[in-house]
Design a protein around this motif. Structure first.
Motif, PDB file in Angstrom:
ATOM      1  N   PRO A 144      61.258  19.837 -39.719  1.00  0.00           N
ATOM      2  CA  PRO A 144      60.239  20.874 -39.535  1.00  0.00           C
ATOM      3  C   PRO A 144      60.824  22.283 -39.540  1.00  0.00           C
ATOM      4  CG  PRO A 144      60.652  19.730 -37.464  1.00  0.00           C
ATOM      5  CD  PRO A 144      61.447  19.011 -38.521  1.00  0.00           C
ATOM      6  N   PRO A 166      49.851  12.649 -38.952  1.00  0.00           N
ATOM      7  CA  PRO A 166      51.106  13.065 -38.336  1.00  0.00           C
ATOM      8  C   PRO A 166      51.725  11.935 -37.515  1.00  0.00           C
ATOM      9  CG  PRO A 166      49.241  14.109 -37.226  1.00  0.00           C
ATOM     10  CD  PRO A 166      48.679  13.336 -38.378  1.00  0.00           C
ATOM     11  N   SER A 167      53.016  11.640 -37.757  1.00  0.00           N
ATOM     12  CA  SER A 167      53.776  10.751 -36.883  1.00  0.00           C
ATOM     13  C   SER A 167      54.748  11.648 -36.142  1.00  0.00           C
ATOM     14  CB  SER A 167      54.530   9.692 -37.692  1.00  0.00           C
ATOM     15  OG  SER A 167      53.717   8.580 -37.923  1.00  0.00           O
ATOM     16  N   GLY A 168      54.252  12.362 -35.158  1.00  0.00           N
ATOM     17  CA  GLY A 168      55.062  13.345 -34.457  1.00  0.00           C
ATOM     18  C   GLY A 168      55.242  14.587 -35.305  1.00  0.00           C
ATOM     19  N   ASP A 169      56.212  15.432 -34.921  1.00  0.00           N
ATOM     20  CA  ASP A 169      56.393  16.737 -35.565  1.00  0.00           C
ATOM     21  C   ASP A 169      57.368  16.694 -36.732  1.00  0.00           C
ATOM     22  OD1 ASP A 169      59.042  16.906 -34.292  1.00  0.00           O
ATOM     23  OD2 ASP A 169      57.932  17.342 -32.463  1.00  0.00           O
ATOM     24  N   SER A 170      57.936  15.504 -37.035  1.00  0.00           N
ATOM     25  CA  SER A 170      58.968  15.437 -38.067  1.00  0.00           C
ATOM     26  C   SER A 170      58.744  14.306 -39.061  1.00  0.00           C
ATOM     27  CB  SER A 170      60.349  15.256 -37.411  1.00  0.00           C
ATOM     28  OG  SER A 170      60.563  16.235 -36.424  1.00  0.00           O
ATOM     29  N   ASP A 189      56.877  22.967 -43.062  1.00  0.00           N
ATOM     30  CA  ASP A 189      55.933  22.598 -41.995  1.00  0.00           C
ATOM     31  C   ASP A 189      54.955  21.534 -42.491  1.00  0.00           C
ATOM     32  OD1 ASP A 189      53.722  23.791 -43.285  1.00  0.00           O
ATOM     33  OD2 ASP A 189      54.222  25.748 -42.441  1.00  0.00           O
ATOM     34  N   PHE A 190      54.199  21.010 -41.543  1.00  0.00           N
ATOM     35  CA  PHE A 190      53.306  19.886 -41.818  1.00  0.00           C
ATOM     36  C   PHE A 190      52.301  20.211 -42.919  1.00  0.00           C
ATOM     37  CE2 PHE A 190      49.313  17.627 -41.066  1.00  0.00           C
ATOM     38  CZ  PHE A 190      49.734  16.319 -41.075  1.00  0.00           C
ATOM     39  N   HIS A 194      59.891  11.209 -43.554  1.00  0.00           N
ATOM     40  CA  HIS A 194      60.573  11.979 -42.510  1.00  0.00           C
ATOM     41  C   HIS A 194      60.962  13.333 -43.085  1.00  0.00           C
ATOM     42  CE1 HIS A 194      61.384   8.627 -39.613  1.00  0.00           C
ATOM     43  NE2 HIS A 194      61.327   7.896 -40.705  1.00  0.00           N
ATOM     44  N   TYR A 195      60.817  14.398 -42.290  1.00  0.00           N
ATOM     45  CA  TYR A 195      61.185  15.720 -42.782  1.00  0.00           C
ATOM     46  C   TYR A 195      61.729  16.567 -41.651  1.00  0.00           C
ATOM     47  CZ  TYR A 195      56.682  17.278 -40.835  1.00  0.00           C
ATOM     48  OH  TYR A 195      55.631  17.559 -39.997  1.00  0.00           O
TER      49      TYR A 195
END
Lengths: 349, 243
Positions: free
Chosen positions: B65, B12-16, B69-70, B62-63
Motif C-alpha cells: 500500500p 478488500p482482504s485487509g489493507d495490503s 492504493d486500493f 497482495h500489494y
C-alpha cells in the motif's frame, strides 16, 4: 566462533525473520515474526537490518548462554524480567554476554513474544530468502522446528559497539483495528455483534491462528464457502461461530467466510495480546488502514533514529503524555526527550 | 469488437491485498478467468503487486500500500479482468501414479459403500477423470483439482482427520486433491502417490502450476514403494506428457 547455546526454552519459540515471500501461490505460507516491530527493534539495536532472523521467544521463560567467546544480543518485545548473572537488564536494549555468562528471561508480562537478536544475525541456510521456521513444511534454519534446550546458534564476534536502548512509542491498549471483509456479507447482523463484543484469545492459540472466545458469530448461509486466499490477520469464522484470526503460519487458503481483517499496523499489537485478556475490535476505513500502514512503515524505517545511549536513561515526552503521567509539568519543554541523571532509580523492573 | 465480461467483485482482504472474486461457487468458467487474470498480471505487471494467489473462484492479489492504493489497483485490475479470456497457453499434462485402497486409501471401501458400488468402480471413475489444477493452497504443494466426475461428488467427512499421510490422493465435495505433506484433512482418502508436488532442493521445488492438466494411473504396492524411494532421492516420478 562463539555460540549462543539455548540453556532452557519454552514452547512456541523459534527462529523467525521477515518471512518467506513469493510462494503463497504454491501453498507455502510466509511465516515470519508475530510482532515485526519488536523483531525490527531488536535487530536495529545490534546494527542488523530490521528483518534479520532472530529468536522469537514465546510466553514462557528462557535462558541463553555464551560459549567459546562473547556474544552480543538485544532483547525487545513483551516485557519480562531479564538478568545476566544476576544483573538486571533493561528492556529494549542491547547487551554483551561474556563467555560462559547466561541471560535468563522470565515469563512474558502483558505480552506474548520477545525477540532476541544476535549481532550479525543467525547463521543458516535460507529457503526462499528466509530462515523462518515453518515446522509444518519442514522449513527453517539452522533448525527446521521450534527451538529446544541444547540447540546452539553460531554467533559473530562482538563489535564492541556501545550498548544502546531503543525508544519505542508507548504501548497502547486501544481496540484492534480491522477492515471489514472480504466476506462480511455472509454475516449480516452478526457483524455488529462482532464489533460490539468483548473478546479473549484462547489458550489453544498458536502461530497458525488465534482462536477467539466470545459470543457465537452466526453465518447467514452456512459456514462452507469455496476456498479462497488468506492473509495475515484474516478473521475466519468456522461452523462453531468462534472466530479464528490467522497468523503468519496460516494456511494460504481457507474455506471459512472471513468477516474482517486486522490492519497491518495492528498485527504485532494483536499478536502480543495475552491469552485471556479482554479486548475489542474497531472497524476503520481503507483510507485510515492504508494511512496507518504508511505510518507503521515510517516507524520501522526510522528505528535507527530512536537508538539512545544506554547509560542515559531517556524519557519520551510523547510517551509520558500517552501514559498520562506528564501533565502540564512538561508541556513547556520543547525538547522531545529528557536526559535523566540517575538512571538506576527509573529502570523498570 | 468482443464484448467485455462482467466485472469481478473487488473485496478488500485487509489493507495490503485484494480478493478479486469472479464467482462465489466452484465454477470452471470463473476458474478460467482467475487463471487468465493471473497470466495477464504475470505478463503485464502492475507496480506494487507483490504476490498473486489463484483459487477456484478468485485471485488474491497482495500489494504494497506504500506503492499503490486500493482504489488505483482495483481500477487497473478491474479493467484487465473484463478483457475477454485469452486462450490458455499450451497447458502442461502430467500423469500421476497412484496406489489405491488398502492402507494407502483407507476410505476407498467406505466411499464405495456410500455410493453403492465396488472399490474397483470408484478407482475406475477416479482414474478416468481429466483434471485441471485449479489452485494450490493450505499447505505447500496441496493441489486442488477440478474435473472430478459428478458421480464421485460427496460431502466432506463429518470429523476431519488430524493427520493424513504424505502423497494422499483424496476427494472432497466436488474436488479432487493431491496432497504433498502429512497434515489434517476432512476429505475421503482413496490412495497415495509417490510424487512430491513440493520438494526442497529439487528443481523445480514445486511441480504443479495452477492451470496444469492432470490424469492418474494405477500402480501396485511394489511400484509405489520403488517410486517412493526414487522420489525421496529427488526424482520427479510423475510423467510429463508431450502435448
Amino acid at each position: 566462533m562463539s555460540r549462543l547455546v539455548i540453556s532452557a526454552i519454552g514452547p512456541a519459540s523459534s527462529v523467525q525473520d521477515g518471512g518467506r515471500h513469493g510462494a503463497q501461490r504454491y501453498g507455502l505460507t510466509p511465516s515470519g515474526a508475530m510482532d515485526r516491530l519488536a523483531l525490527a527493534a531488536a535487530n536495529v539495536l545490534v546494527g542488523n537490518a530490521p528483518f534479520t532472523a532472530a529468536i522469537e521467544i514465546g510466553p514462557f521463560g528462557a535462558a541463553f548462554t555464551a560459549r567459546d567467546g562473547a556474544v552480543r544480543v538485544a532483547l525487545a518485545g513483551a516485557p519480562r524480567n531479564a538478568d545476566i548473572a544476576g544483573r538486571a537488564v533493561s528492556p529494549d536494549s542491547s547487551m554483551a554476554l561474556a563467555d560462559g555468562e547466561t541471560l535468563t528471561l522470565g515469563f512474558a508480562r502483558g505480552g506474548s513474544f520477545s525477540y532476541l537478536a544476535l549481532e550479525g544475525g543467525i547463521a543458516g541456510e535460507p529457503v526462499f530468502g528466509s530462515l523462518a521456521v515453518n515446522a509444518r513444511a519442514g522449513l527453517g534454519s539452522p533448525y527446521p522446528r521450534p527451538l529446544q534446550a541444547g540447540d546452539a546458534l553460531q554467533a559473530a564476534a562482538p563489535s564492541g559497539g556501545p550498548e544502546r536502548r531503543i525508544d519505542l512509542p508507548a504501548p497502547v491498549d486501544d481496540p484492534i483495528r480491522v477492515l471489514m471483509g472480504p466476506q462480511d456479507d455472509e454475516f449480516g447482523e452478526a457483524t455488529k455483534l462482532f464489533l460490539d463484543s468483548e473478546w479473549k484469545i484462547s489458550a489453544t492459540s498458536d502461530r497458525m491462528g488465534y482462536r477467539l472466545e466470545g459470543p457465537v458469530i452466526s453465518h447467514l448461509h452456512g459456514h462452507n464457502i469455496v476456498s479462497d486466499g488468506t492473509v495475515n490477520g484474516s478473521i475466519q469464522v468456522p461452523g462453531n461461530g468462534a472466530p479464528i484470526v490467522l497468523m503468519p503460519d496460516r494456511g494460504t487458503s481457507g474455506g471459512y467466510p472471513k468477516i474482517a481483517t486486522v490492519i497491518t499496523a495492528d498485527h504485532g499489537r494483536f499478536a502480543q495480546i495475552p491469552a485471556g485478556k479482554p479486548f475489542r475490535f474497531m472497524a476503520v476505513s481503507m483510507a485510515e488502514a492504508q494511512g496507518e500502514a504508511r505510518k507503521f512503515a515510517g516507524l520501522l524505517r526510522t528505528l535507527p533514529d530512536r537508538l539512545r545511549p544506554i547509560d542515559n536513561f531517556v524519557l519520551n515526552i510523547e510517551a509520558l503524555h500517552d501514559a498520562n503521567l506528564a501533565g502540564s509539568a512538561v508541556s513547556a519543554v520543547d525538547s522531545t526527550t529528557w536526559q535523566m541523571p540517575s538512571p538506576d532509580t527509573l529502570t523498570p523492573d | 469488437m468482443a464484448a467485455t465480461l462482467p466485472p469481478p467483485r473487488m473485496l478488500p482482504s485487509g489493507d495490503s491485498a485484494i480478493t478479486v472474486e469472479f464467482s462465489r461457487n466452484i465454477d470452471d468458467a470463473a476458474n478460467q478467468r482467475v487463471l487468465a487474470l493471473d497470466r495477464t498480471l504475470a505478463n503485464e505487471p502492475i507496480g506494487g503487486v507483490t504476490e498473486r494467489v489463484p483459487t477456484y473462484r478468485s485471485l488474491l492479489v497482495h500489494y504494497d500500500p506504500l506503492t499503490i492504493d486500493f482504489d488505483t489497483l482495483s481500477a487497473k485490475i478491474g479493467a484487465l479482468a473484463q478483457q475477454p479470456v485469452p486462450p490458455a497457453t499450451k497447458a502442461r499434462r502430467w500423469r500421476i501414479p497412484v496406489v489405491y485402497g488398502g492402507e494407502h486409501g483407507i476410505d476407498l471401501e467406505d466411499v464405495a459403500k456410500t455410493l453403492d458400488t465396488t472399490p474397483g468402480d470408484i478407482v475406475a471413475r477416479h482414474v478416468g477423470g481429466d483434471y485441471r489444477v485449479a489452485m494450490l493452497g493450505f499447505t505447500p504443494g496441496w493441489s486442488y483439482l477440478s474435473g472430478l466426475q459428478e458421480s464421485l461428488h460427496m460431502p466432506r467427512r463429518q470429523n476431519p482427520r488430524l493427520l493424513t499421510p504424505a502423497g494422499t490422493i483424496s476427494v472432497g465435495g466436488v474436488q479432487a486433491g493431491v496432497q504433498c505433506l502429512p497434515g489434517p484433512s476432512g476429505w475421503h482418502l482413496l490412495g497415495r502417490t509417490a510424487v512430491r508436488t513440493y520438494q526442497l532442493r529439487r528443481d523445480p521445488t514445486f511441480l504443479l502450476e495452477p492451470g496444469d492438466r492432470v490424469t492418474f494411473f494405477t500402480v501396485d504396492d511394489k511400484t509405489f514403494a520403488e517410486q517412493d524411494r526414487a522420489a525421496e532421492a529427488g526424482e520427479i516420478v510423475a510423467e510429463l506428457m508431450d502435448s
